[in-house]
Scaffold this active site. Structure first.
Site, PDB file in Angstrom:
ATOM      1  N   PRO A 132       0.782  -1.234   0.000  1.00  0.00           N
ATOM      2  CG  PRO A 132      -0.059  -1.054   2.144  1.00  0.00           C
ATOM      3  CD  PRO A 132       0.752  -1.941   1.267  1.00  0.00           C
ATOM      4  CG  ASP A 140      -0.623   0.454 -11.727  1.00  0.00           C
ATOM      5  OD1 ASP A 140      -0.398   0.522 -12.935  1.00  0.00           O
ATOM      6  OD2 ASP A 140      -1.375  -0.374 -11.199  1.00  0.00           O
ATOM      7  CE  LYS A 198      -5.265   0.397 -15.686  1.00  0.00           C
ATOM      8  NZ  LYS A 198      -4.614  -0.364 -14.619  1.00  0.00           N
ATOM      9  N   GLY A 202       0.193  -1.464  -7.159  1.00  0.00           N
ATOM     10  CA  GLY A 202      -0.101  -1.112  -5.769  1.00  0.00           C
ATOM     11  C   GLY A 202      -0.808  -2.276  -5.082  1.00  0.00           C
ATOM     12  N   GLY A 203      -0.535  -2.451  -3.794  1.00  0.00           N
ATOM     13  CA  GLY A 203      -1.235  -3.479  -3.022  1.00  0.00           C
ATOM     14  C   GLY A 203      -0.921  -4.866  -3.517  1.00  0.00           C
ATOM     15  CG  ASP A 204      -2.529  -9.403  -3.780  1.00  0.00           C
ATOM     16  OD1 ASP A 204      -1.724 -10.122  -3.181  1.00  0.00           O
ATOM     17  OD2 ASP A 204      -3.201  -9.795  -4.757  1.00  0.00           O
ATOM     18  CB  ILE A 251      -6.883  -7.625  -4.049  1.00  0.00           C
ATOM     19  CG1 ILE A 251      -6.777  -9.041  -3.473  1.00  0.00           C
ATOM     20  CG2 ILE A 251      -8.027  -6.852  -3.398  1.00  0.00           C
ATOM     21  CD1 ILE A 251      -6.657  -9.134  -1.997  1.00  0.00           C
ATOM     22  CB  THR A 294      -4.617  -6.172  -0.278  1.00  0.00           C
ATOM     23  OG1 THR A 294      -5.543  -5.466  -1.075  1.00  0.00           O
ATOM     24  CG2 THR A 294      -5.287  -6.654   1.001  1.00  0.00           C
ATOM     25  CB  ALA A 295      -5.488  -0.870   0.057  1.00  0.00           C
ATOM     26  CG  MET A 325     -10.827   1.549  -6.828  1.00  0.00           C
ATOM     27  SD  MET A 325     -10.898   0.487  -8.275  1.00  0.00           S
ATOM     28  CE  MET A 325     -11.479  -1.056  -7.590  1.00  0.00           C
ATOM     29  N   GLY A 370      -2.995   5.391   3.047  1.00  0.00           N
ATOM     30  CA  GLY A 370      -2.682   4.531   4.193  1.00  0.00           C
ATOM     31  C   GLY A 370      -1.273   3.978   4.149  1.00  0.00           C
TER      32      GLY A 370
HETATM   33  N1  SAH Z   1      -4.466  -3.864  -5.875  1.00  0.00           N
HETATM   34  C1  SAH Z   1      -4.687  -2.826  -4.904  1.00  0.00           C
HETATM   35  C2  SAH Z   1      -6.011  -2.128  -5.086  1.00  0.00           C
HETATM   36  C3  SAH Z   1      -6.140  -1.384  -6.370  1.00  0.00           C
HETATM   37  S1  SAH Z   1      -7.678  -0.556  -6.504  1.00  0.00           S
HETATM   38  C4  SAH Z   1      -4.573  -3.420  -3.499  1.00  0.00           C
HETATM   39  O1  SAH Z   1      -4.530  -4.634  -3.337  1.00  0.00           O
HETATM   40  O2  SAH Z   1      -4.513  -2.646  -2.556  1.00  0.00           O
HETATM   41  C5  SAH Z   1      -7.252   1.043  -5.932  1.00  0.00           C
HETATM   42  C6  SAH Z   1      -7.900   1.356  -4.618  1.00  0.00           C
HETATM   43  O3  SAH Z   1      -7.171   0.733  -3.563  1.00  0.00           O
HETATM   44  C7  SAH Z   1      -7.896   2.801  -4.264  1.00  0.00           C
HETATM   45  O4  SAH Z   1      -8.978   3.488  -4.877  1.00  0.00           O
HETATM   46  C8  SAH Z   1      -8.070   2.769  -2.761  1.00  0.00           C
HETATM   47  O5  SAH Z   1      -9.399   2.495  -2.406  1.00  0.00           O
HETATM   48  C9  SAH Z   1      -7.272   1.547  -2.402  1.00  0.00           C
HETATM   49  N2  SAH Z   1      -5.904   1.893  -1.992  1.00  0.00           N
HETATM   50  C10 SAH Z   1      -4.756   1.470  -2.531  1.00  0.00           C
HETATM   51  N3  SAH Z   1      -3.700   1.939  -1.850  1.00  0.00           N
HETATM   52  C11 SAH Z   1      -4.194   2.674  -0.846  1.00  0.00           C
HETATM   53  C12 SAH Z   1      -3.613   3.414   0.217  1.00  0.00           C
HETATM   54  N4  SAH Z   1      -2.290   3.496   0.391  1.00  0.00           N
HETATM   55  N5  SAH Z   1      -4.432   4.039   1.095  1.00  0.00           N
HETATM   56  C13 SAH Z   1      -5.763   3.957   0.959  1.00  0.00           C
HETATM   57  N6  SAH Z   1      -6.360   3.273  -0.018  1.00  0.00           N
HETATM   58  C14 SAH Z   1      -5.601   2.642  -0.912  1.00  0.00           C
END
Ligand code: SAH
Length: 458
Positions: free
Chosen positions: A225, A248, A270, A301-303, A306, A331-332, A383, A412
Site C-alpha cells: 500500500p 502504476d 491510471k 499497488g497493493g496485491d 485484488i 493489499t490496501a 475505489m 494509508g
Molecule cells: N491492488 C490494490 C487495489 C487497487 S484498486 C490493493 O490490493 O490494494 C485502488 C484502490 O485501492 C484505491 O482506490 C483505494 O481504495 C485503495 N488503496 C490502494 N492503496 C491505498 C492506500 N495506500 N491508502 C488507501 N487506499 C488505498
C-alpha cells in the site's frame, strides 16, 4: 583493518572452550556446526548439545592439561574477567589463536555474525565491540540473501564442468553465469522448482553457445500500500533485477527509488477517468518486452490479484507463452487496517470481512447491497471515495443503521496517512468538508470503534 576475515576449515580440528554460560553454549554449538571436536571446560554439558553431537563433544576438567597440547584454538567465555585473561595469556604463550567473548582486545580472532546458506556463507563483524550494530547489519543481509541461496549454489556447482566445456572462453562463461544467476534459473530454484530450473539452465546454455538473446520473463509484483518496509523480500529482489518496469500511479516514489537506475521505467498509471495507457496496450507492452528477452517488472499497488487487473495481464502472457511469476503484496485493506488500529475481524465484533469495489459504473447501484447488511461483518470498499454518497445511502436503504461506524483511510501506511472516522449517515458530508482525496479506503463496521483504543500511529 584490525581483523582479517578468513573462513577456517575446522573439520576434525580440536578446540578448547571455557565457560558454562550462554555465550559458551552458543560458541560450542557453532563449533559443532563446523564439525569441530570440542573439549569443554564447563560445569555440565547441556542435554540438547549431548543429543546434538555426543561424539564431537567432550567435557574436561579445568586442571586437565592434556587438551592444551592437542588443540588448535581456544575460546574463553567464563564470565569471570580475570579467569578469561589468564586463559588468553596462556593461549598466546602457546601461540594458539584465542577468542575471549566480548573482549576483542584480548582476542586474536573474533566470531563474526553469520548468515548461513551453506555452502554460501556471509559473515559480518564490527571489530568485536558493537554486537548490536553487527546484529543490525546481519539482519539486513539476512533479508537480502534468499534462504534458497545454498541450494542455488549447489545446483550451479553441479553444472560447472559442463558450462566450462561448452563455453571455454572466460568472459562468455562469466556473462552466462551472471545472466543465469540473476534470471529465471534462480527464481525457479527459490520457488523450489529445481527440475524446471535445470531445464532453464540447459536452455540458457544452448542459447549462450549460439549467442542468442536470453529468455525474458514478466514479474507481476504487488508493491503493497505504500510503506516500502511492507514489500516482501521476493518483491524487493525482483525490483532490483528488472530491466524494464511498468508501474502504476499507486506505487510510491520510495518504492520506485529501489528500481535499478539503468532500468527503463514506464508509467502506465491510471487515474480515475483518465487512463494514461489502456489495459490492452499494457498487456501488449509486457509481451513485447519479454519477447525481446527483457526481465519485465509489472509493479502494482497493493496485491496484484485484488482489484488489480493482474489476472487479465497474465492471461495474455499465458496465451503468448511468455513465462511469468506472481508475487503477492499487502493489499490496501490489510495495510490501512493495521496502520490505523482497526482489526478487520476482531472476534467480539466481526466474523467476516468483505472486499468490495466501490467503483460504481455510471453511478448505478448494481451491487448486492442486501448481502452487505449483516451484523458481525466488516465491509471494505476499494475505489469508493467518489461513490461514497451512493454507498452510504444504499446501505442505509437496505437496513444498515445510520450510526454504523465508518473510517476513511487516505494514503494509508505512508507518512501522509490520514484517517477520518464518522458514521454512515454523516461520512459523505464529512469527506466533502475535509476534501478527502484518493487513494482512500473505506472501512465500515463496529470494528472501527476499536481505533479509539488501538490507534498506535497517528
Ligand atoms: N491492488 C490494490 C487495489 C487497487 S484498486 C490493493 O490490493 O490494494 C485502488 C484502490 O485501492 C484505491 O482506490 C483505494 O481504495 C485503495 N488503496 C490502494 N492503496 C491505498 C492506500 N495506500 N491508502 C488507501 N487506499 C488505498
Amino acid at each position: 583493518m584490525d581483523f582479517l576475515p578468513l573462513f577456517f576449515d575446522l573439520k576434525d580440528q580440536q578446540v578448547l572452550v571455557f565457560g558454562s554460560g550462554p555465550a559458551a553454549v552458543r560458541k560450542t554449538e557453532l563449533l559443532l556446526r563446523a564439525q569441530t571436536k570440542v573439549y569443554w571446560v564447563c560445569e555440565e554439558i547441556p542435554e540438547h548439545l549431548v543429543s546434538l553431537d555426543p561424539i564431537s563433544l567432550e567435557r574436561v576438567e579445568e586442571a586437565d592439561l592434556a587438551p592444551w597440547e592437542q588443540v588448535h584454538m581456544v575460546v574463553a567465555a567464563t564470565e569471570d574477567a580475570q579467569q578469561d585473561e589468564l586463559i588468553a595469556q596462556k593461549a598466546r604463550q602457546l601461540r594458539l589463536p584465542v577468542n575471549v567473548v566480548n573482549r576483542a582486545a584480548l582476542s586474536s580472532f573474533i566470531f563474526p555474525s553469520i548468515i548461513d546458506r551453506s555452502p554460501v556463507l556471509a559473515a559480518v563483524a564490527t571489530g568485536g565491540e558493537l554486537p548490536v550494530l553487527t546484529r543490525l547489519l546481519r539482519n539486513r543481509l539476512e533479508s537480502s540473501i534468499p534462504h534458497a541461496y545454498g541450494r542455488l549454489a549447489l545446483l550451479a556447482k553441479r553444472y560447472r564442468d559442463e558450462v566450462r566445456s561448452v563455453l571455454p572462453e572466460l568472459n562468455a562463461r562469466r556473462r552466462f553465469w551472471e545472466r543465469t544467476l540473476e534470471g529465471r534459473f534462480s527464481d525457479l530454484v527459490f520457488s523450489g522448482r529445481e527440475r524446471e530450473a535445470e531445464d532453464v539452465l540447459q536452455e540458457c546454455l544452448k542459447q549462450a553457445e549460439a549467442d542468442h538473446s536470453p529468455v525474458g520473463e514478466v514479474y507481476l509484483v504487488g508493491a503493497g500500500p505504500g510503506d516500502p518496509d511492507l514489500l516482501t523480500f521476493k518483491a524487493l529482489r525482483l525490483i532490483r533485477q528488472a530491466d524494464v518496469v511498468l508501474f502504476d500511479r499507486l506505487v510510491s516514489e520510495q518504492i520506485m527509488a529501489l528500481v535499478r537506475q539503468d532500468a527503463e521505467k514506464i508509467n502506465v498509471g491510471k487515474e480515475r477517468s483518465r487512463h494514461s495507457v489502456p489495459q490492452d496496450s499494457i498487456n501488449d507492452l509486457l509481451v513485447k518486452y519479454a519477447k525481446a528477452g527483457k526481465r519485465v517488472l509489472r509493479l502494482k499497488g497493493g496485491d496484484p490479484f485484488i482489484f488489480g487487473r493482474g489476472g487479465e495481464e497474465i492471461e495474455r502472457l499465458a496465451e503468448q507463452g511468455v513465462p511469468f511469476q506472481v508475487v503477492p503484496g499487502i493489499t490496501a485493506a490489510s495495510g490501512c487496517a493495521a496502520y490505523s488500529g482497526i482489526p478487520l475481524t476482531h472476534r467480539d465484533y466481526s466474523q467476516s470481512v468483505r472486499f468490495i469495489t466501490g467503483h460504481l459504473k455510471d453511478n448505478s447501484c448494481n451491487l448486492p447491497w442486501h448481502e452487505f447488511v449483516h451484523e458481525h461483518q466488516t465491509l471494505v470498499f476499494y475505489m469508493g471515495l467518489v461513490g461514497l454518497p451512493v454507498i452510504s445511502r444504499s446501505l442505509m436503504e437496505h437496513g444498515m443503521p445510520g450510526d454504523k461506524p465508518v473510517a476513511l483511510i487516505s494514503r494509508g501506511t505512508t507518512r501522509d496517512q490520514h484517517v477520518l472516522v464518522g458514521r454512515l449517515d454523516n461520512i459523505a458530508a464529512l469527506a466533502q468538508d475535509e476534501k478527502i482525496k484518493a487513494p482512500t479506503l473505506i472501512i465500515i463496521g463496529d470494528v472501527v470503534k476499536l481505533r479509539e483504543k488501538l490507534n498506535w500511529r497517528d
